[in-house]
Design a protein around this motif. Structure first.
Motif, PDB file in Angstrom:
ATOM      1  N   ASN A 109       0.695  -1.281  -0.049  1.00  0.00           N
ATOM      2  CA  ASN A 109      -0.181  -0.060   0.052  1.00  0.00           C
ATOM      3  C   ASN A 109       0.889   1.165  -0.072  1.00  0.00           C
ATOM      4  N   THR A 110       1.720   1.154   0.814  1.00  0.00           N
ATOM      5  CA  THR A 110       2.635   2.547   1.151  1.00  0.00           C
ATOM      6  C   THR A 110       4.189   2.152   0.429  1.00  0.00           C
ATOM      7  N   GLY A 111       4.806   3.345   0.257  1.00  0.00           N
ATOM      8  CA  GLY A 111       6.116   3.185  -0.139  1.00  0.00           C
ATOM      9  C   GLY A 111       7.024   2.678   0.919  1.00  0.00           C
ATOM     10  N   ALA A 112       6.847   2.978   2.321  1.00  0.00           N
ATOM     11  CA  ALA A 112       7.523   2.409   3.347  1.00  0.00           C
ATOM     12  C   ALA A 112       7.572   0.836   3.253  1.00  0.00           C
ATOM     13  N   GLU A 113       6.168   0.459   3.115  1.00  0.00           N
ATOM     14  CA  GLU A 113       5.947  -0.872   3.228  1.00  0.00           C
ATOM     15  C   GLU A 113       6.604  -1.754   2.087  1.00  0.00           C
ATOM     16  N   ALA A 114       6.518  -0.953   0.724  1.00  0.00           N
ATOM     17  CA  ALA A 114       7.251  -1.581  -0.235  1.00  0.00           C
ATOM     18  C   ALA A 114       8.842  -1.882  -0.025  1.00  0.00           C
ATOM     19  N   VAL A 115       9.358  -1.029   0.434  1.00  0.00           N
ATOM     20  CA  VAL A 115      10.664  -0.826   1.062  1.00  0.00           C
ATOM     21  C   VAL A 115      11.006  -2.123   2.098  1.00  0.00           C
ATOM     22  N   GLU A 116      10.037  -2.208   2.928  1.00  0.00           N
ATOM     23  CA  GLU A 116      10.331  -3.212   3.837  1.00  0.00           C
ATOM     24  C   GLU A 116      10.010  -4.555   3.158  1.00  0.00           C
ATOM     25  N   ASN A 145      19.929   8.803   2.876  1.00  0.00           N
ATOM     26  CA  ASN A 145      18.876   8.188   2.164  1.00  0.00           C
ATOM     27  C   ASN A 145      17.436   8.615   2.675  1.00  0.00           C
ATOM     28  N   PHE A 146      16.698   8.584   1.718  1.00  0.00           N
ATOM     29  CA  PHE A 146      15.342   8.389   2.447  1.00  0.00           C
ATOM     30  C   PHE A 146      14.489   7.310   1.785  1.00  0.00           C
ATOM     31  N   HIS A 147      13.796   6.351   2.798  1.00  0.00           N
ATOM     32  CA  HIS A 147      13.231   5.198   2.201  1.00  0.00           C
ATOM     33  C   HIS A 147      11.887   5.042   2.996  1.00  0.00           C
ATOM     34  N   GLY A 148      11.408   6.126   3.915  1.00  0.00           N
ATOM     35  CA  GLY A 148      10.208   5.969   4.688  1.00  0.00           C
ATOM     36  C   GLY A 148      10.693   6.090   6.238  1.00  0.00           C
ATOM     37  N   ARG A 149       9.451   5.651   6.806  1.00  0.00           N
ATOM     38  CA  ARG A 149       9.417   6.102   8.278  1.00  0.00           C
ATOM     39  C   ARG A 149       9.268   4.808   9.151  1.00  0.00           C
ATOM     40  N   VAL A 199      19.329   1.462  -3.239  1.00  0.00           N
ATOM     41  CA  VAL A 199      19.631   2.989  -3.496  1.00  0.00           C
ATOM     42  C   VAL A 199      18.579   3.635  -4.197  1.00  0.00           C
ATOM     43  N   GLU A 200      18.494   4.896  -4.079  1.00  0.00           N
ATOM     44  CA  GLU A 200      17.521   5.945  -4.816  1.00  0.00           C
ATOM     45  C   GLU A 200      18.262   6.329  -6.130  1.00  0.00           C
ATOM     46  N   PRO A 201      17.693   6.276  -7.312  1.00  0.00           N
ATOM     47  CA  PRO A 201      18.339   6.531  -8.432  1.00  0.00           C
ATOM     48  C   PRO A 201      18.906   8.035  -8.899  1.00  0.00           C
ATOM     49  N   ALA A 232      16.455  -0.782  -6.515  1.00  0.00           N
ATOM     50  CA  ALA A 232      16.330   0.395  -6.728  1.00  0.00           C
ATOM     51  C   ALA A 232      14.987   0.825  -6.000  1.00  0.00           C
ATOM     52  N   ASP A 233      15.145   1.931  -5.103  1.00  0.00           N
ATOM     53  CA  ASP A 233      13.832   2.593  -4.680  1.00  0.00           C
ATOM     54  C   ASP A 233      13.532   3.567  -5.558  1.00  0.00           C
ATOM     55  N   GLU A 234      12.491   3.400  -6.399  1.00  0.00           N
ATOM     56  CA  GLU A 234      11.851   4.341  -7.277  1.00  0.00           C
ATOM     57  C   GLU A 234      10.487   4.904  -6.873  1.00  0.00           C
ATOM     58  N   VAL A 235      10.232   4.853  -5.785  1.00  0.00           N
ATOM     59  CA  VAL A 235       8.897   5.323  -5.050  1.00  0.00           C
ATOM     60  C   VAL A 235       8.761   6.777  -5.706  1.00  0.00           C
ATOM     61  N   GLN A 236      10.017   7.591  -5.594  1.00  0.00           N
ATOM     62  CA  GLN A 236       9.657   8.988  -5.976  1.00  0.00           C
ATOM     63  C   GLN A 236      10.279   9.150  -7.574  1.00  0.00           C
ATOM     64  N   THR A 237      11.300   8.674  -7.979  1.00  0.00           N
ATOM     65  CA  THR A 237      11.913   8.855  -9.161  1.00  0.00           C
ATOM     66  C   THR A 237      11.099   8.155 -10.623  1.00  0.00           C
ATOM     67  N   GLY A 273       5.875   3.229  -5.872  1.00  0.00           N
ATOM     68  CA  GLY A 273       4.816   3.773  -4.645  1.00  0.00           C
ATOM     69  C   GLY A 273       4.361   5.001  -5.529  1.00  0.00           C
ATOM     70  N   LYS A 274       3.958   5.907  -4.688  1.00  0.00           N
ATOM     71  CA  LYS A 274       3.470   7.259  -5.007  1.00  0.00           C
ATOM     72  C   LYS A 274       2.759   7.198  -6.445  1.00  0.00           C
ATOM     73  N   ALA A 275       3.304   7.430  -7.497  1.00  0.00           N
ATOM     74  CA  ALA A 275       2.621   7.659  -8.724  1.00  0.00           C
ATOM     75  C   ALA A 275       2.064   6.410  -9.420  1.00  0.00           C
TER      76      ALA A 275
HETATM   77  C1  LIG Z   1       8.074   8.845  -0.258  1.00  0.00           C
HETATM   78  C2  LIG Z   1       9.175   7.850  -0.453  1.00  0.00           C
HETATM   79  C3  LIG Z   1       9.216   6.678   0.260  1.00  0.00           C
HETATM   80  C4  LIG Z   1       8.127   6.517   1.357  1.00  0.00           C
HETATM   81  O1  LIG Z   1       6.877   6.289   0.733  1.00  0.00           O
HETATM   82  P1  LIG Z   1       5.577   6.398   1.780  1.00  0.00           P
HETATM   83  O2  LIG Z   1       4.374   6.011   0.889  1.00  0.00           O
HETATM   84  O3  LIG Z   1       5.339   7.807   2.298  1.00  0.00           O
HETATM   85  O4  LIG Z   1       5.629   5.332   3.006  1.00  0.00           O
HETATM   86  C5  LIG Z   1      10.309   5.485   0.189  1.00  0.00           C
HETATM   87  N1  LIG Z   1      11.249   6.019  -0.600  1.00  0.00           N
HETATM   88  C6  LIG Z   1      11.222   7.122  -1.279  1.00  0.00           C
HETATM   89  C7  LIG Z   1      12.454   7.542  -2.391  1.00  0.00           C
HETATM   90  C8  LIG Z   1      10.314   8.115  -1.266  1.00  0.00           C
HETATM   91  O5  LIG Z   1      10.413   9.108  -1.826  1.00  0.00           O
END
Ligand SMILES: *Cc1c(COP(=O)(O)O)cnc(C)c1O
Length: 426
Positions: A109-116, A145-149, A199-201, A232-237, A273-275
């Motif tokens: 459902n969320t980006g953080a869950e997908a990273v986990e 890095n930023f991968h969630g919370r 890694v975030e691209p 690759a954490d492409e949640v944002q990219t 995630g996101k988009a």
């Molecule tokens: C936003 C983001 C996440 C986390 O997504 P959430 O839906 O807020 O949990 C993880 N990785 C990257 C690169 C993000 O930009």
């Protein structure tokens, strides 16, 4: 009296302050409507959205095709849980895996869950396929890095605000400098228990740091040489934001002829995630090929809402919009124009150090010390001038409008930004 009253901006802010946890520091603007590249506040003032909910709304606000898919599905069947099959998930999984060229997808459902999910998948693969001794696996991550919370994710963050007093932390992570191949090489060579490299691209939250040309491809090659998974954490990219379907755009079905820049990199595990939902509904996904994904067996992982029929319908429509409206190409072209236009202004001023980014994921760096309030104050003035953006860290302002913007709208936005920045020249 209805529970949800029509509020003024101040009333809405006061309510959140009093009854909501203070886990964000929003720009003071209260939005009540969105359409395409625009949002409106409760007083009816119209703004360009230059954040796109951190790149969740790439397809524009309330895209009719995505909203319609959601409404139709919501009227038919919303949730079965994965205790039973539903008739939407398989279709979505087929479409998404074909779009990104992977064998299988795991919906969350969320980006953080997908990273986990990706971290768990990587560890299980390390024990069952690579043959690392149980509990010894290490995953390399990057500084800033930023991968969630979640608890595990903040365990390998180096943002003190995100970490402090949330310990004890999860073990098994090695931090190296971003965009530093030597550091990666050393880490890979000095430890035989490395399972993956996350890694975030492009480091978005950190301030839109674009790595050196070729970094990702060379990092991938190093990982391959050490039988280490490139995650690759492409949640944002991802999903067209950086001018290609993915910022790591590898062997995917993106038909973008301008798909140059970073050489082709195909991640072993892709996190989206996101988009992927166009910002309409929380949807995230982890993609991998069978040799990796097949280590996951019934009971190993799951989510009540992950893969629900509404999510499947919404994400399918959101990806169709990206394809049918050529959003990767649009982001590429508009991004070139945006940076070229801003660079014309930057050449005339000391206020802004630089603009950087790819596609429509960009940032400007204000020429001031990191703790200065200038970036925040510029965002307040941008708001007053009809454009919403937010600092990422300190003196960096991210600019990430929806990708459905027209060239005329983009030039209008550049004019607003330049006019606003000029108010801060001294
Ligand atoms: C936003 C983001 C996440 C986390 O997504 P959430 O839906 O807020 O949990 C993880 N990785 C990257 C690169 C993000 O930009």
């Amino acid at each position: 009296m209805a529970v949800l009253n029509q509020l003024t901006s101040q009333e809405a802010i006061d309510l959140e302050n009093k009854y909501g946890a203070h886990n964000y520091h929003p720009l003071p603007v209260v939005l009540s409507k969105g359409e395409g590249v625009y949002v409106w506040d409760v007083e009816g003032k119209k703004y360009y959205d230059f954040l796109s909910a951190y790149s969740a709304v790439n397809q524009g606000h309330c895209h009719p095709r995505i909203v319609n898919a959601m409404v139709e599905q919501a009227k038919t069947l919303t949730l079965t849980s994965r205790a039973f099959y539903n008739d939407m998930l398989g279709n979505f999984e087929k479409f998404a895996t074909e779009t990104f060229n992977f064998d299988k997808l795991l919906p969350m459902n969320t980006g953080a869950e997908a990273v986990e999910t990706a971290l768990k998948l990587c560890r299980k693969w390390a024990y069952e396929v690579k043959g690392i001794k149980e509990n010894d696996a290490q995953i390399i991550v990057c500084e800033n890095n930023f991968h969630g919370r979640t608890t595990t994710i903040i365990s390998f963050s180096n943002d003190p605000v995100a970490r402090k007093n949330f310990g004890p932390y999860t073990d098994g992570f090695i931090k190296i400098e971003y965009d530093n191949l030597e550091a990666l090489k050393t880490a890979l060579e000095s430890n035989k228990n490395i399972a993956g490299f996350l890694v975030e691209p492009i480091q978005g939250e950190a301030g839109v740091y674009v790595p050196t040309e070729g970094y990702l491809a060379k990092a991938k090659a190093l990982c391959e040489a050490h039988n280490v998974l490139f995650i690759a954490d492409e949640v944002q990219t991802g999903i067209a934001r950086t001018g290609r379907l993915l910022a790591t755009c590898g062997n995917c079905s993106c038909a973008d002829k301008n798909c140059s820049g970073t050489p082709e990199v195909k991640a072993d595990i892709l996190i989206l995630g996101k988009a992927i939902s166009g910002g309409v509904y929380p949807v995230s996904a982890v993609l991998a090929n069978n040799n990796i994904m097949d280590v996951i067996k019934p009971g190993n992982h799951g989510s009540t809402f992950g893969g629900n029929p509404v999510a499947a319908a919404v994400a399918t429509a959101a990806l169709e919009v990206v394809r049918d409206e050529n959003l990767a190409q649009k982001a590429f072209d508009l991004g070139e124009l945006f940076r070229a236009e801003l660079n014309k202004y930057i050449a005339t001023t000391d206020l802004v150090e630089l603009v950087r980014g790819k596609g429509l994921l960009n940032a400007i760096v204000i020429n001031d010390h990191e703790e200065s309030e200038t970036a925040w104050n510029i965002c307040m003035a941008l708001r007053d001038n009809g454009l919403l953006a937010k600092p990422t860290h300190g003196n960096i302002i991210r600019f990430a409008p929806p990708l459905v913007m027209t060239k005329e709208q983009l030039l209008d936005c550049v004019a607003i930004i330049v006019k606003t920045l000029k108010q801060f020249e001294n």
